[in-house]
Enzyme design. Sequence first.
Site, PDB file in Angstrom:
ATOM      1  N   LYS A  60       0.868  -1.182   0.000  1.00 20.82           N
ATOM      2  CA  LYS A  60       0.000   0.000   0.000  1.00 20.82           C
ATOM      3  C   LYS A  60       0.894   1.217   0.000  1.00 20.82           C
ATOM      4  O   LYS A  60       2.032   1.172   0.490  1.00 20.82           O
ATOM      5  CB  LYS A  60      -0.891   0.021   1.255  1.00 20.82           C
ATOM      6  CG  LYS A  60      -2.194   0.761   1.053  1.00 20.82           C
ATOM      7  CD  LYS A  60      -3.168  -0.105   0.280  1.00 20.82           C
ATOM      8  CE  LYS A  60      -4.501   0.557   0.075  1.00 20.82           C
ATOM      9  NZ  LYS A  60      -5.481  -0.420  -0.465  1.00 20.82           N
TER      10      LYS A  60
HETATM   11  P1  NAD Z   1     -12.874   7.297  -3.181  1.00 21.96           P
HETATM   12  O1  NAD Z   1     -11.885   8.342  -2.859  1.00 21.96           O
HETATM   13  O2  NAD Z   1     -13.310   7.141  -4.605  1.00 21.96           O
HETATM   14  O3  NAD Z   1     -14.185   7.515  -2.291  1.00 21.96           O
HETATM   15  C1  NAD Z   1     -14.139   7.603  -0.892  1.00 21.96           C
HETATM   16  C2  NAD Z   1     -15.505   8.020  -0.384  1.00 21.96           C
HETATM   17  O4  NAD Z   1     -15.474   7.993   1.041  1.00 21.96           O
HETATM   18  C3  NAD Z   1     -15.874   9.443  -0.792  1.00 21.96           C
HETATM   19  O5  NAD Z   1     -17.261   9.504  -1.079  1.00 21.96           O
HETATM   20  C4  NAD Z   1     -15.548  10.242   0.483  1.00 21.96           C
HETATM   21  O6  NAD Z   1     -16.283  11.451   0.572  1.00 21.96           O
HETATM   22  C5  NAD Z   1     -15.968   9.235   1.542  1.00 21.96           C
HETATM   23  N1  NAD Z   1     -15.401   9.543   2.850  1.00 21.96           N
HETATM   24  C6  NAD Z   1     -14.134   9.937   3.144  1.00 21.96           C
HETATM   25  N2  NAD Z   1     -14.022  10.199   4.451  1.00 21.96           N
HETATM   26  C7  NAD Z   1     -15.234   9.957   5.010  1.00 21.96           C
HETATM   27  C8  NAD Z   1     -15.754  10.039   6.324  1.00 21.96           C
HETATM   28  N3  NAD Z   1     -14.990  10.457   7.346  1.00 21.96           N
HETATM   29  N4  NAD Z   1     -17.050   9.722   6.525  1.00 21.96           N
HETATM   30  C9  NAD Z   1     -17.837   9.319   5.504  1.00 21.96           C
HETATM   31  N5  NAD Z   1     -17.399   9.222   4.238  1.00 21.96           N
HETATM   32  C10 NAD Z   1     -16.112   9.531   3.997  1.00 21.96           C
HETATM   33  O7  NAD Z   1     -12.272   5.923  -2.610  1.00 21.96           O
HETATM   34  P2  NAD Z   1     -12.630   4.442  -3.042  1.00 21.96           P
HETATM   35  O8  NAD Z   1     -11.650   4.015  -4.067  1.00 21.96           O
HETATM   36  O9  NAD Z   1     -14.084   4.337  -3.314  1.00 21.96           O
HETATM   37  O10 NAD Z   1     -12.243   3.655  -1.702  1.00 21.96           O
HETATM   38  C11 NAD Z   1     -13.157   3.530  -0.617  1.00 21.96           C
HETATM   39  C12 NAD Z   1     -12.718   2.387   0.280  1.00 21.96           C
HETATM   40  O11 NAD Z   1     -12.642   1.182  -0.483  1.00 21.96           O
HETATM   41  C13 NAD Z   1     -11.342   2.549   0.922  1.00 21.96           C
HETATM   42  O12 NAD Z   1     -11.369   1.941   2.195  1.00 21.96           O
HETATM   43  C14 NAD Z   1     -10.441   1.752   0.009  1.00 21.96           C
HETATM   44  O13 NAD Z   1      -9.259   1.318   0.663  1.00 21.96           O
HETATM   45  C15 NAD Z   1     -11.358   0.596  -0.337  1.00 21.96           C
HETATM   46  N6  NAD Z   1     -11.004  -0.118  -1.564  1.00 21.96           N
HETATM   47  C16 NAD Z   1     -10.942   0.527  -2.758  1.00 21.96           C
HETATM   48  C17 NAD Z   1     -10.639  -0.202  -3.902  1.00 21.96           C
HETATM   49  C18 NAD Z   1     -10.638   0.431  -5.270  1.00 21.96           C
HETATM   50  O14 NAD Z   1     -10.539  -0.312  -6.252  1.00 21.96           O
HETATM   51  N7  NAD Z   1     -10.763   1.735  -5.394  1.00 21.96           N
HETATM   52  C19 NAD Z   1     -10.371  -1.570  -3.822  1.00 21.96           C
HETATM   53  C20 NAD Z   1     -10.452  -2.202  -2.570  1.00 21.96           C
HETATM   54  C21 NAD Z   1     -10.779  -1.462  -1.453  1.00 21.96           C
END
Ligand code: NAD
Length: 418
Positions: free
Chosen positions: A107
């Site tokens: 990461k």
């Molecule tokens: P992103 O940046 O596209 O979206 C994140 C979302 O979370 C946004 O809507 C943001 O406003 C919201 N957020 C941030 N802080 C917050 C808070 N304190 N309270 C409520 N909402 C909050 O990110 P993403 O890629 O969608 O990732 C989201 C999660 O999924 C993370 O934990 C990431 O590690 C995990 N993840 C992502 C992927 C991927 O392919 N992008 C894969 C596996 C896991």
Amino acid sequence: MEIYDHPTFRMACRQFDLVADRLEIPHNERARLKFPKRSMTIAVPIRCDDGETQVFAGYRVQHHLTLGPTKGGLRYHPDVTLGEVAALAMWMSWKCALTGLPYGGAKGGVACEPRNLSLGELERLTRRYTQEMIPFIGEKVDVMAPDMGTNEQTMAWIMDTYSVHAGYAVPGIVTGKPVSIGGSLGRRESTGRGVGYLINRAMDTIGLHASQSRAVIQGFGNVGSVAAFSLAKYGVKVVGVGDAMGGLYNAKGIDLWELEKHAAAARSVVGFPGAEPISNDQLLALPCEILVPAALERQITDVNAPKIQCRILAEAANGPTTPDADVILDRRAEIFVIPDILCNAGGVVVSYFEWVQDLQSFFWTETEVTDKLFRILESAFTQTLTLSRKQKVSMRMAALTLGIKRVQEAKRIRGLFP
Ligand code: NAD
């Protein structure tokens, strides 16, 4: 190791220790399995639009190198620390092993608020971060992907910076990049689509009907928004959505197409006229059948775990549930948990497909990608459920057991050098 000390790292270690105790992993093997193999901390200076220079802290942690290159996302968020990144890298290791991918976990992150940076500043930050990391990454060494605060454009800048350095295009250096430069069809949707698939499997398992189910989703970014649309396709009504700025509720169901348009324009779901505003705390406690934390770590705690009112907790985010909350959830047998390392594995599975396609320069159709994705998720879900039922342990314990055991076996058979 004190350098990693952080609540999220302590949480990942506690989960590991519980499994290690159950598996009776000898103490001399535990530290080798638990602590990251390599970690890099860098200063990332950039020239800002106002002419000032700003220096950001950047990190990359490669958890283990036993099964292949390391693989994992790059996060841009103000709270990023070495310890958080190390925890996320550890979870990636167990996730890759659970789904049978030939990777160790990694990461990376930069402590910054991407919403406050211009496009030009984000590009300079990404290119400088990549430049500093060049000695430690490579398509056979460590492959990045998008995570919170980063996207396809970020991956394109990394690929370009690395390729300029190499002197030729190296698409396999990142996954989650645009299709036009070697990305895979279906990668952008893969995590959320996988979340939808697994929720559907969980509904079958506990006898819930999609058409009579309501979902609440925390986070409306890449993962949360695609998961919302995916659930809607299965017939589930999405009644609650939230992001970093606040939450929304509409008992009749939220119009996701309109919400998507609003969120794109306003850069938040807040202010959407088709639902009433609520707080993040209220959002997590809404009555629903499916609760999907798709934002940050440590959102379901011992404080709110007794109040959540769902039948399925689908952990789309990494580490959304603390071990203290787990104790409470273990007692609440009516809640079926799809643990993070299984629930959001669709992203890394299709990242693996993208990497394989790049290395072979041979590209697949979206149907092939999705079909292969669902087969892998189906197998991981079935193995986890079977172990959970056979050994009467939680789904999290079962998933972690499968992942950790595979890494342990690989380390054992390769031996300890010298
Ligand atoms: P992103 O940046 O596209 O979206 C994140 C979302 O979370 C946004 O809507 C943001 O406003 C919201 N957020 C941030 N802080 C917050 C808070 N304190 N309270 C409520 N909402 C909050 O990110 P993403 O890629 O969608 O990732 C989201 C999660 O999924 C993370 O934990 C990431 O590690 C995990 N993840 C992502 C992927 C991927 O392919 N992008 C894969 C596996 C896991």
